[in-house]
Design an enzyme around this catalytic site. Structure first.
Site, short mmCIF file in Angstrom:
data_model
loop_
_atom_site.label_atom_id
_atom_site.label_comp_id
_atom_site.label_asym_id
_atom_site.label_seq_id
_atom_site.Cartn_x
_atom_site.Cartn_y
_atom_site.Cartn_z
N ASP A 120 0.86 -1.18 0.00
CA ASP A 120 0.00 0.00 0.00
C ASP A 120 0.90 1.23 0.00
O ASP A 120 1.63 1.48 0.97
CB ASP A 120 -0.91 0.01 1.22
CG ASP A 120 -1.84 1.21 1.24
OD1 ASP A 120 -2.81 1.22 0.45
OD2 ASP A 120 -1.57 2.15 2.02
N GLU A 212 -2.34 -1.63 -5.75
CA GLU A 212 -3.58 -1.03 -6.23
C GLU A 212 -3.37 -0.34 -7.57
O GLU A 212 -2.29 0.18 -7.86
CB GLU A 212 -4.10 0.00 -5.21
CG GLU A 212 -4.66 -0.59 -3.95
CD GLU A 212 -5.18 0.47 -3.01
OE1 GLU A 212 -6.40 0.50 -2.76
OE2 GLU A 212 -4.36 1.27 -2.53
N ASP A 294 -3.08 2.11 6.87
CA ASP A 294 -2.29 1.61 5.74
C ASP A 294 -1.96 0.13 5.91
O ASP A 294 -1.93 -0.62 4.92
CB ASP A 294 -1.02 2.44 5.60
CG ASP A 294 -1.31 3.90 5.29
OD1 ASP A 294 -2.37 4.17 4.71
OD2 ASP A 294 -0.48 4.77 5.64
#
Length: 363
Positions: A120, A212, A294
């Site tokens: 992340d 992502e 996170d």
């Protein structure tokens, strides 16, 4: 001529719909005074001298290198590499030569063949791994911001070029512009070096990396966060992981940008309807889990690898589509009127209703 032909082909393909991505405009003339000087050699004598400190290029002859080219020379001597072209370019007050090389790579395997890690990326920490590791954000641009502002003000006080009147720049302006260019180049080099070290380590250690599919262009539209986002290099991290995982025998999985990684509880799977950016800790009302925001997102990304293996190659989300990732696990029952879960739009559907699973795999 080769660059012009490539530019015309990209423009024609973009105009005809054969090229994806942004619209490519018709090639424009580039002034030699406003662009970085560069030249590309594809034919002629291109080789590395046996002392590893000199290269031979067409028309330019024998040139001394500031850094040793022993790695390239070793591959050329072993016959595992072949030089296709050489490009000489000036940037940051220095001349650089880069080689396009065809390399025979041996098959590699990650150090942990069954390791799965979710990454992340963020601003406070450059990357938060599902293993619990926190990678600090060096913020190279912020550290050099004051000096770059000072150099910019000094440059603005000099007599610069004027295209309307044809006025040439003064020598003081050229020296000030060179100093500012070196400062910008140093920041870019520090950022590139740190990102390469991070992505190389991840690709060599872990077999599966899940990140992502961020909308970086949209994030740059936020004038309050644009400088920090650009300094972190989110898109560059994904780009480097895409080819380095292939080099090291791993794979890169992309979670759809609509997947609620931060809003989903990594313990029970409950999805929050709203989660403000200022909330740095995730508190689950269903199971009582309290975890860093996170870290919670990275654990959810790592869990997606198992679902991807279950689906297989499965459906791949089209870029820009309205299709969203299915919400994983149970959905919180307490909601405000008119709110929706992160994977749906409009009113909240019944509990048993699901949507298609969306994944995108990098090649």
């Amino acid at each position: 001529m080769e660059a012009l032909a490539r530019g015309l082909k990209n423009w024609a393909d973009s105009r005809g719909g054969a090229r994806a991505g942004r619209v490519v405009r018709f090639p424009r003339f580039k002034s030699r005074r406003r662009t970085a000087p560069s030249v590309r050699f594809t034919t002629g004598a291109i080789r590395v001298e046996p002392d590893r400190m000199h290269v031979v290029l067409p028309r330019l002859g024998r040139l001394k290198l500031h850094e040793s080219a022993r790695k390239l020379a070793r591959r050329l001597d072993n016959g595992t590499a072949r030089i296709m072209s050489a490009t000489v370019r000036r940037g940051g007050g220095r001349w650089h030569v880069s080689f396009t090389v065809e390399v025979e790579r041996a098959e590699r395997a990650p150090a942990r063949p069954r390791s799965v890690v979710g990454v992340d990326v963020g601003i406070k920490h450059l990357a938060v791994l599902s293993t619990g590791e926190l990678v600090d954000n060096p913020r190279h641009l912020a550290a050099a911001h004051q000096r770059m502002r000072s150099l910019g003000r000094a440059l603005s006080r000099k007599t610069g070029p004027d295209r309307r009147t044809g006025r040439r720049a003064s020598k003081r302006w050229e020296r000030a512009a060179a100093r500012a260019g070196r400062a910008h180049a140093r920041v870019a080099h520090l950022r590139r070096d740190g990102l390469h070290k991070l992505t190389t380590r991840l690709a060599r250690e872990h077999a599966t990396i899940v990140v992502e599919d961020l909308n970086v262009v949209g994030m740059l539209a936020n004038r309050k966060l644009a400088r920090c986002v650009a300094d972190a290099g989110f898109a560059e991290i994904r780009r480097q992981l895409a080819y380095k995982t292939g080099w090291n025998g791993g794979r890169l999985l992309l979670a759809d940008r609509w997947y609620p990684s931060s809003k989903t509880c990594s313990g029970c799977g409950t999805v929050k309807t709203k989660l403000a950016l200022s909330e740095r800790e995730y508190t689950c009302e269903a199971c009582g889990l309290v975890i860093d925001r996170d870290r919670n997102a990275s654990l959810n990304l790592a869990a997606l690898a198992a679902e991807f293996d279950t689906v297989g190659s499965g459906p791949v989300a089209a870029r820009g589509a309205d299709q969203k990732t299915r919400v994983r696990g149970q959905v919180a029952t307490k909601r405000e009127p008119g709110t929706a879960s992160a994977g749906q739009t409009g009113t909240v559907p019944p509990q048993g209703r699901t949507t298609n699973r969306v994944f995108a795999k990098a090649h």
